[in-house]
Design a protein around this motif. Structure first.
Motif, PDB file in Angstrom:
ATOM      1  N   GLY A   1       0.824  -1.215   0.000  1.00  0.00           N
ATOM      2  CA  GLY A   1       0.000   0.000   0.000  1.00  0.00           C
ATOM      3  C   GLY A   1       0.852   1.257   0.000  1.00  0.00           C
ATOM      4  O   GLY A   1       0.554   2.232  -0.703  1.00  0.00           O
ATOM      5  N   LEU A   2       1.933   1.244   0.753  1.00  0.00           N
ATOM      6  CA  LEU A   2       2.848   2.383   0.805  1.00  0.00           C
ATOM      7  C   LEU A   2       3.496   2.617  -0.557  1.00  0.00           C
ATOM      8  O   LEU A   2       3.535   3.755  -1.040  1.00  0.00           O
TER       9      LEU A   2
ATOM     10  N   TRP B   1       2.379   1.716  -3.497  1.00  0.00           N
ATOM     11  CA  TRP B   1       1.339   2.201  -4.412  1.00  0.00           C
ATOM     12  C   TRP B   1       1.086   3.692  -4.190  1.00  0.00           C
ATOM     13  O   TRP B   1       1.046   4.472  -5.138  1.00  0.00           O
ATOM     14  N   TYR B   2       0.924   4.105  -2.942  1.00  0.00           N
ATOM     15  CA  TYR B   2       0.652   5.514  -2.637  1.00  0.00           C
ATOM     16  C   TYR B   2       1.796   6.413  -3.093  1.00  0.00           C
ATOM     17  O   TYR B   2       1.577   7.453  -3.706  1.00  0.00           O
ATOM     18  N   LEU B   3       3.018   6.018  -2.760  1.00  0.00           N
ATOM     19  CA  LEU B   3       4.166   6.859  -3.106  1.00  0.00           C
ATOM     20  C   LEU B   3       4.347   6.963  -4.620  1.00  0.00           C
ATOM     21  O   LEU B   3       4.603   8.049  -5.139  1.00  0.00           O
TER      22      LEU B   3
ATOM     23  N   ALA C   1       2.057   6.643  -6.881  1.00  0.00           N
ATOM     24  CA  ALA C   1       0.930   7.399  -7.440  1.00  0.00           C
ATOM     25  C   ALA C   1       1.061   8.895  -7.195  1.00  0.00           C
ATOM     26  O   ALA C   1       0.504   9.700  -7.933  1.00  0.00           O
ATOM     27  N   ASN C   2       1.815   9.275  -6.179  1.00  0.00           N
ATOM     28  CA  ASN C   2       1.885  10.684  -5.792  1.00  0.00           C
ATOM     29  C   ASN C   2       3.260  11.332  -5.928  1.00  0.00           C
ATOM     30  O   ASN C   2       3.396  12.524  -5.663  1.00  0.00           O
TER      31      ASN C   2
ATOM     32  N   ARG D   1       9.675  14.177  -1.269  1.00  0.00           N
ATOM     33  CA  ARG D   1      10.323  13.071  -1.998  1.00  0.00           C
ATOM     34  C   ARG D   1      11.464  12.477  -1.184  1.00  0.00           C
ATOM     35  O   ARG D   1      11.642  11.261  -1.144  1.00  0.00           O
TER      36      ARG D   1
ATOM     37  N   ALA E   1       9.953  10.371   1.374  1.00  0.00           N
ATOM     38  CA  ALA E   1       9.430   9.138   0.783  1.00  0.00           C
ATOM     39  C   ALA E   1      10.544   8.126   0.547  1.00  0.00           C
ATOM     40  O   ALA E   1      10.378   6.932   0.799  1.00  0.00           O
TER      41      ALA E   1
END
Length: 150
Positions: A66-67, A69-71, A73-74, A83, A86
């Protein structure tokens, strides 16, 4: 996000070094911090340590997926600080996840005496979360930097 891979390798290397250099039970006192090997079968602060290893691995794997995917995507909308956070967060999370796959738990080796034993990956995650949140709160999205108010 190649930097996350480098941080993962640094973390895993430090864990291997700690395991090799510090035989079971040996403590090296460096003043405000000491070095000792501790295996954490759970997650943060040993939560879930009594759960079967496969359950902890599956749960952390889902959180990690999930992490990622989120990173991904954003990432384009993130500023420099976000960044950087991240990259640190992902590198630390990957380091602890890969280490966990061995079955013995995550290798922790930094001990203060007043805080649970931790490792470089934990530092990366903590500083990374702070940087990610700070960056997302303080920096405008990348499309809004040049005076674009739409």
């Amino acid at each position: 996000m190649g930097g996350a891979g480098v941080l993962t390798l640094v973390d895993l290397g430090l864990k291997a070094l700690a395991q090799t250099a510090l035989p079971a039970g040996q403590v090296v006192d460096l003043g405000w911090i000491s070095l000792r090997v501790f295996y954490n079968p759970g997650v943060a602060f040993s939560l879930g340590a009594s759960l079967p290893a496969w359950m902890v691995i599956a749960g952390t794997g889902l959180v990690l997926a999930g992490l990622v995917w989120y990173l991904l995507a954003n990432v384009r909308a993130m500023g420099t600080v976000a960044r950087g956070g991240a990259v640190l967060l992902l590198g630390g999370a990957l380091g602890n996840f890969v280490d966990r796959l061995g079955g013995a738990g995550v290798v922790d080796y930094l001990h203060t005496g007043w805080f649970p034993t931790f490792n470089a990956a934990d530092v990366f995650v903590t500083v990374g979360v702070a940087g990610l949140v700070l960056g997302m709160l303080r920096e405008p999205p990348s499309g809004m930097r040049d005076g674009d108010t739409s």
